[in-house]
Scaffold this motif. Structure first.
Motif, PDB file in Angstrom:
ATOM      1  N   THR A  68       0.667  -1.012   0.029  1.00  0.00           N
ATOM      2  CA  THR A  68       0.149   0.014  -0.085  1.00  0.00           C
ATOM      3  C   THR A  68       0.773   0.982  -0.012  1.00  0.00           C
ATOM      4  O   THR A  68       0.576   2.511  -0.707  1.00  0.00           O
ATOM      5  CB  THR A  68      -1.002  -0.007   1.260  1.00  0.00           C
ATOM      6  N   ALA A  69       2.051   1.492   0.828  1.00  0.00           N
ATOM      7  CA  ALA A  69       2.903   2.633   0.712  1.00  0.00           C
ATOM      8  C   ALA A  69       3.522   2.590  -0.636  1.00  0.00           C
ATOM      9  O   ALA A  69       3.409   3.874  -0.946  1.00  0.00           O
ATOM     10  CB  ALA A  69       3.912   2.213   1.755  1.00  0.00           C
ATOM     11  N   GLN A  70       4.009   1.559  -1.362  1.00  0.00           N
ATOM     12  CA  GLN A  70       4.461   1.813  -2.578  1.00  0.00           C
ATOM     13  C   GLN A  70       3.444   2.468  -3.539  1.00  0.00           C
ATOM     14  O   GLN A  70       3.775   3.256  -4.458  1.00  0.00           O
ATOM     15  CB  GLN A  70       5.128   0.425  -3.022  1.00  0.00           C
ATOM     16  N   ARG A  71       2.162   1.816  -3.475  1.00  0.00           N
ATOM     17  CA  ARG A  71       1.161   2.153  -4.422  1.00  0.00           C
ATOM     18  C   ARG A  71       0.675   3.599  -4.173  1.00  0.00           C
ATOM     19  O   ARG A  71       0.451   4.294  -5.262  1.00  0.00           O
ATOM     20  CB  ARG A  71       0.131   1.278  -4.306  1.00  0.00           C
ATOM     21  N   GLN A  72       0.658   4.048  -3.024  1.00  0.00           N
ATOM     22  CA  GLN A  72       0.178   5.294  -2.537  1.00  0.00           C
ATOM     23  C   GLN A  72       1.381   6.359  -2.192  1.00  0.00           C
ATOM     24  O   GLN A  72       0.901   7.561  -2.120  1.00  0.00           O
ATOM     25  CB  GLN A  72      -0.936   5.169  -1.375  1.00  0.00           C
ATOM     26  N   GLY A  73       2.630   5.939  -2.260  1.00  0.00           N
ATOM     27  CA  GLY A  73       3.678   6.848  -2.596  1.00  0.00           C
ATOM     28  C   GLY A  73       3.861   7.579  -0.980  1.00  0.00           C
ATOM     29  O   GLY A  73       4.219   8.633  -0.687  1.00  0.00           O
TER      30      GLY A  73
ATOM     31  N   CYS B  87      -9.378   2.651  21.415  1.00  0.00           N
ATOM     32  CA  CYS B  87      -8.805   1.776  20.433  1.00  0.00           C
ATOM     33  C   CYS B  87      -8.350   2.548  19.318  1.00  0.00           C
ATOM     34  O   CYS B  87      -9.204   3.197  18.704  1.00  0.00           O
ATOM     35  CB  CYS B  87      -9.839   0.614  19.926  1.00  0.00           C
ATOM     36  N   THR B  88      -7.025   2.705  19.031  1.00  0.00           N
ATOM     37  CA  THR B  88      -6.487   3.608  17.984  1.00  0.00           C
ATOM     38  C   THR B  88      -6.066   2.561  16.734  1.00  0.00           C
ATOM     39  O   THR B  88      -5.556   1.548  16.952  1.00  0.00           O
ATOM     40  CB  THR B  88      -5.368   4.191  18.576  1.00  0.00           C
ATOM     41  N   TYR B  89      -6.476   3.084  15.502  1.00  0.00           N
ATOM     42  CA  TYR B  89      -5.932   2.331  14.517  1.00  0.00           C
ATOM     43  C   TYR B  89      -4.828   3.161  13.875  1.00  0.00           C
ATOM     44  O   TYR B  89      -4.707   4.135  13.594  1.00  0.00           O
ATOM     45  CB  TYR B  89      -7.312   2.657  13.350  1.00  0.00           C
ATOM     46  N   LEU B  90      -3.750   2.374  13.940  1.00  0.00           N
ATOM     47  CA  LEU B  90      -2.427   2.967  13.657  1.00  0.00           C
ATOM     48  C   LEU B  90      -1.936   2.992  12.394  1.00  0.00           C
ATOM     49  O   LEU B  90      -1.330   3.968  11.662  1.00  0.00           O
ATOM     50  CB  LEU B  90      -1.514   2.492  14.774  1.00  0.00           C
ATOM     51  N   TYR B  91      -2.012   1.632  11.754  1.00  0.00           N
ATOM     52  CA  TYR B  91      -1.699   1.503  10.410  1.00  0.00           C
ATOM     53  C   TYR B  91      -2.535   0.511   9.712  1.00  0.00           C
ATOM     54  O   TYR B  91      -3.329  -0.092  10.511  1.00  0.00           O
ATOM     55  CB  TYR B  91      -0.093   0.772  10.512  1.00  0.00           C
ATOM     56  N   GLY B  92      -2.268   0.540   8.440  1.00  0.00           N
ATOM     57  CA  GLY B  92      -3.168  -0.328   7.690  1.00  0.00           C
ATOM     58  C   GLY B  92      -2.785  -0.530   6.186  1.00  0.00           C
ATOM     59  O   GLY B  92      -1.802   0.130   5.714  1.00  0.00           O
ATOM     60  N   GLY B  93      -3.223  -1.535   5.566  1.00  0.00           N
ATOM     61  CA  GLY B  93      -2.885  -1.693   4.129  1.00  0.00           C
ATOM     62  C   GLY B  93      -3.897  -2.583   3.481  1.00  0.00           C
ATOM     63  O   GLY B  93      -4.875  -3.169   4.221  1.00  0.00           O
ATOM     64  N   ARG B  94      -3.972  -2.778   1.980  1.00  0.00           N
ATOM     65  CA  ARG B  94      -4.959  -3.342   1.333  1.00  0.00           C
ATOM     66  C   ARG B  94      -4.413  -3.832  -0.019  1.00  0.00           C
ATOM     67  O   ARG B  94      -3.371  -2.995  -0.594  1.00  0.00           O
ATOM     68  CB  ARG B  94      -6.163  -2.734   1.220  1.00  0.00           C
TER      69      ARG B  94
END
Length: 332
Positions: free
Chosen positions: A194-199, A245-252
């Protein structure tokens, strides 16, 4: 009131304080500080105690040693100050931070950066604290109130959010939450993709190994997966601390986006956090500003309803003697 260094024997009291303090945060937890030490940071843990030796406030300072003439001591989501004693408590912590600044690295630290999670700048942060050029945490976020019933939470979502959750359910998207180390590489694969795709800049695999292994052991974190036909399509990393409850990181994945796995996953995460007794689901970062880096993600988050929360952001207090020394070194 006195200030002293926190000992290992103070750990339970400190964690209890940070979990019950109105503006407490996992970044001031004992475990988070331990994790940051593994990532190369120095930590300095100080408590404020009353006349009965009861812990009533304090701060964990962080410092990252580097070959720079402009190092900072910083304290995310801190300090924690006792009611009606804020000014006295802040002065004690400030004095201690200035002492620490003189013994740090080759250049020392030129300033203390704090970031209390307050909606307005308080009197105890006088004019000597100036707005920082960069925040330590997002100063704007989106909270979902988990005290409401699930039917109310669904009703308060935007139509698209509610529809996509239903769509994911009709497709049979499955969700699972785990704190097993074996989940870390599966999480990281999707996060990195996801990081690569979204830069956007991604943390290293080693960062997540240290983070997850430390927080998993203390029951502070879980990884969630959304699966379709046995394949993992989306993932999130959740932090549990106090009422939040904290959403800290994610990807898809880009695969099978039509089954809306991310909607299924966040809705399941909210339901799970609610069952675990947390009052708030924190989306950790939000902006309505189209020029802001969070804008694209925020449009997605807004589908779940919620309330925007803004805090004052980070503020700096400069140790002018240290700052002068740093300037002189740069001019040589």
């Amino acid at each position: 009131m006195i200030l002293r260094e926190l000992l290992d024997s103070d750990r339970i009291s400190w964690d209890n304080l940070t979990q019950t303090y109105h503006h407490g945060c996992f970044m001031q937890s004992w475990t988070w500080a331990n994790f940051r030490e593994l990532d190369g940071y120095q930590t300095f843990r100080y408590g404020l105690f009353d006349e009965s030796d009861q812990l009533i406030g304090g701060c964990i300072f962080y410092f990252y040693p580097q070959r720079s003439a402009a190092n900072l001591i910083f304290a995310s989501a801190a300090p924690l100050l006792p009611p009606n004693l804020e000014t006295e408590g802040m002065q004690l912590l400030l004095n201690q931070a200035e002492k620490l600044s003189q013994g740090m690295g080759s250049g020392g630290a030129i300033a203390l950066r704090i970031e209390p999670l307050l909606s307005a700048k308080p009197e105890w942060m006088n004019q000597d604290f100036v707005r920082s050029p960069a925040d330590l945490m997002p100063s704007e976020t989106l909270w979902i109130d988990l005290q409401k019933s699930e039917s109310v939470l669904l009703a308060e979502m935007l139509p698209k959010g509610r529809y996509n959750i239903g769509l994911s359910q009709r497709h049979g998207v499955e969700t699972v939450f785990t704190s097993e180390d074996a989940a870390i590489p599966h999480f990281y694969d999707l996060f990195y993709e996801t990081a690569q795709r979204q830069g956007f800049l991604s943390e290293s695999y080693g960062f997540f190994i240290k983070l997850c292994q430390n927080l998993f052991r203390e029951g502070m974190a879980e990884i969630g997966f959304a699966k379709y036909n046995g394949k993992i399509l989306a993932t999130i990393l959740l932090i549990y601390w106090g009422d939040r409850c904290t959403y800290l990181y994610g990807g898809r994945s880009e695969s099978a986006r039509q089954v809306m796995p991310v909607y299924a996953l966040h809705w399941a995460a909210m339901q799970r956090a609610k069952q675990l007794g947390h009052r708030i689901y924190d989306f950790y970062g939000y902006s309505d500003d189209p020029t802001h880096a969070y804008y694209k993600f925020s449009r997605f988050k807004r589908q779940f309803g919620g309330t925007v929360k803004k805090t004052i952001g980070a503020h700096d207090y400069f140790f002018y003697d240290r700052l002068a020394d740093a300037v002189i070194r740069l001019l040589r």
